[in-house]
Design a protein around this motif. Structure first.
Motif, PDB file in Angstrom:
ATOM      1  N   LYS A  31       0.856  -1.199   0.000  1.00 32.97           N
ATOM      2  CA  LYS A  31       0.000   0.000   0.000  1.00 32.97           C
ATOM      3  C   LYS A  31       0.888   1.244   0.000  1.00 32.97           C
ATOM      4  N   GLY A  80      -0.627   8.671   0.152  1.00 32.54           N
ATOM      5  CA  GLY A  80      -0.469   9.903  -0.612  1.00 32.54           C
ATOM      6  C   GLY A  80       0.938  10.476  -0.507  1.00 32.54           C
ATOM      7  N   SER A 130      -3.163   5.380  -2.899  1.00 38.91           N
ATOM      8  CA  SER A 130      -3.989   6.512  -2.427  1.00 38.91           C
ATOM      9  C   SER A 130      -3.987   7.641  -3.458  1.00 38.91           C
ATOM     10  N   THR A 179      -7.212  14.602  -1.560  1.00 38.31           N
ATOM     11  CA  THR A 179      -8.527  14.305  -0.961  1.00 38.31           C
ATOM     12  C   THR A 179      -9.059  15.532  -0.218  1.00 38.31           C
ATOM     13  N   GLU A 227      -8.401   9.026  -5.978  1.00 40.34           N
ATOM     14  CA  GLU A 227      -7.763   7.717  -6.119  1.00 40.34           C
ATOM     15  C   GLU A 227      -7.854   7.215  -7.560  1.00 40.34           C
ATOM     16  N   ARG A 244     -11.986   8.606   6.092  1.00 39.69           N
ATOM     17  CA  ARG A 244     -10.715   9.265   5.807  1.00 39.69           C
ATOM     18  C   ARG A 244      -9.555   8.383   6.233  1.00 39.69           C
ATOM     19  N   GLU A 245      -8.533   8.419   5.459  1.00 41.79           N
ATOM     20  CA  GLU A 245      -7.331   7.588   5.641  1.00 41.79           C
ATOM     21  C   GLU A 245      -7.626   6.096   5.493  1.00 41.79           C
TER      22      GLU A 245
END
Ligand code: ADP
Ligand code: PHD
Length: 462
Positions: A14, A17, A48, A54, A127, A214-215
């Motif tokens: 993963k 950002g 992300s 975002t 995304e 979020r996140e």
């Protein structure tokens, strides 16, 4: 049925950002993916939005409701096109997403009010845009015999409606329950070397776009890891692991080389934002180890999260959440009566705000307000104060910090605190310890938070 040792070995990577927003980051990512391919893994990348995008899309959604979004929309288009040219990719790859982003913003403007459904649809483009460039860059840079496939996360993960969830949660903080799918894992392994999908987004049963909070890209990564029953999940970010406290807030923070799922969960819940707490509950049942590593320093050892841990007598880490809106309600003698509490919670409910009861005395309630899944802007806090003031003697809105000691029983933590030979500030409210009793929290003034953190870290972390 295939035996475990015949199944394809997947690793899930993963990239947040902070890890995907420059050419240097992308050169490191290519190297990290190649190293895993060389070790014989199939690689699933979860991606992300670019750093801060975002937040800007959230702003765009608010502005679109007032038809004032044109300037920011142009800025966001320009930003993504510049990213494409930095990565030496055709910016036309972005055109379909940029066009639909514009259509979505127009839809909000025509509607004149932002709904959670429209907000989810619009914010998801962060995304979709970044991962389109990411997949094209990997395809271009990896050796020509390696096949990279972009996948739409909304086709992979369908949310389930949780009991008592409200509409905002269903669109903005949705939950999925993926299970291992060995057939799919084999099918992908037969067709691709690398699959790449978006973090943070999924769909609901009606096929609409929803967000995972979020996140939430860490959560998506854990979903992919569970789906493929991956051998490991690596969270690549801008720090080399989980530290005893946020290394960007306190330079003395020390890296934790290995910790249990339970401790990492407590830290994440308490505000160590390097990891989302929901990520761990998905991978734990499958014993998938999680490693946190630094994309900017890929060779540096990270933190490995796995297994159990014996009880500790020492505080292992300290988490700080800052700028939390806190309402202190002075309710008078009827403060703890059910009718009063019901009225207070009804106001939160009507304004579609989340809240956490932090402390209560006979006459007052201290509540943290959760705004991240609200469709309203910042001024909703003033509206909340006004509504609560109608039923209270007085209401105080402050922006406070919550400091949490993680890793040892609260009684031990209190004992350690008593040994500190230094003055603690006046504004210091004991909040709670969790049912696991590995967690002790305090509410302090935001201005004092970093000094208190330094003091506690110096005394309590071994
Ligand atoms: N205990 C901790 N250990 C490491 N990082 C922490 C901790 N607590 C908070 N952080 C913060 O988490 C940040 C990484 O999370 P985030 O900004 O969400 O990254 P990403 O964009 O990769 O998802 C770090 O830069 C650091 O400031
Ligand atoms: N882009 C989303 C999801 C996310 O998890 O991002 P990051 O991995 O950069 O924290 C957000 O900002 O909320």
């Amino acid at each position: 049925m295939t035996q475990d040792n015949q199944r394809p070995s997947w690793v899930v990577l993963k990239f947040g950002g902070s890890s995907v927003s420059s050419l240097d980051d992308w050169n490191n990512i290519v190297q990290i993916v190649s190293d895993n391919l060389q070790q014989g893994f199939r690689v699933a990348v979860v991606h992300s939005a670019f750093k801060n995008v975002t937040n800007r899309l959230e702003q765009l959604a608010q502005l679109a409701a007032k038809s004032e979004h044109q300037e920011l929309l142009a800025e966001l288009k320009d930003y993504h096109q510049t990213m494409a040219s930095q990565l030496q990719l055709e910016s036309s790859l972005l055109t379909p997403w940029l066009d639909s982003l514009e259509t979505s913003a127009k839809k909000v403007a025509e509607h004149g009010v932002l709904t959670s459904k429209l907000r989810a649809e619009l914010v998801a483009y962060g995304e979709l845009l970044s991962s389109t460039l990411g997949a094209a860059f990997l395809e271009q840079q990896l050796s020509s015999d390696k096949k990279t496939q972009w996948l739409d996360a909304r086709k992979l993960f369908v949310s389930e409606v949780e009991v008592n969830s409200n509409v905002n949660d269903q669109y903005l903080n949705a939950v999925c329950h993926p299970r291992p799918d060995h057939e799919l894992s084999q099918q992908w392994a037969d067709s691709y070397d690398v699959v790449l999908t978006q973090g943070f987004i999924a769909s609901n049963e009606a096929g609409e776009t929803v967000l995972l909070g979020r996140e939430g890209s860490d959560t998506s990564a854990s979903y992919v890891a569970a789906l493929l029953e991956a051998k490991k999940l690596e969270i690549w970010t801008d720090v080399a692991g989980m530290f005893t406290t946020d290394p960007n807030k306190l330079s003395e923070a020390k890296k934790l080389e290995q910790i249990s799922y339970a401790q990492a969960f407590e830290m994440a819940e308490a505000g160590a934002k390097v990891l989302h707490p929901r990520c761990l509950s998905t991978v734990m049942p499958y014993h998938i180890p999680v490693e946190i590593k630094n994309t900017h320093q890929p060779l540096e050892a990270g933190t490995l999260i796995n297994g159990d841990e014996k009880d500790s007598r020492w505080v292992k880490s300290i988490a700080v959440k800052q700028k939390i809106p806190v309402m202190t309600l002075l309710l008078g003698r009827r403060g703890q009566q059910p009718e009063t509490l019901q009225k207070v919670f009804t106001v939160f409910n009507e304004l579609e705000l989340g809240c956490e009861l932090l402390a209560s005395t006979k006459e007052s309630l201290v509540m943290a307000v959760e705004t991240s899944n609200s469709i309203h802007g910042e001024d909703i806090l003033n509206e909340l104060s006004v509504k609560l003031a109608e039923m209270c003697r007085s209401v105080l809105l402050s922006h406070s910090a919550i400091i949490t000691l993680v890793g040892c029983q609260s009684s031990q933590a209190l004992w350690h605190l008593l040994q500190i030979d230094a003055e603690l500030p006046d504004q210091w409210l004991l909040l709670s310890h969790t049912s696991s009793d590995q967690h002790l929290s305090f509410l302090v003034s935001d201005d004092d938070a970093l000094d208190i953190l330094k003091l506690l870290h110096g005394h309590l972390i071994q």
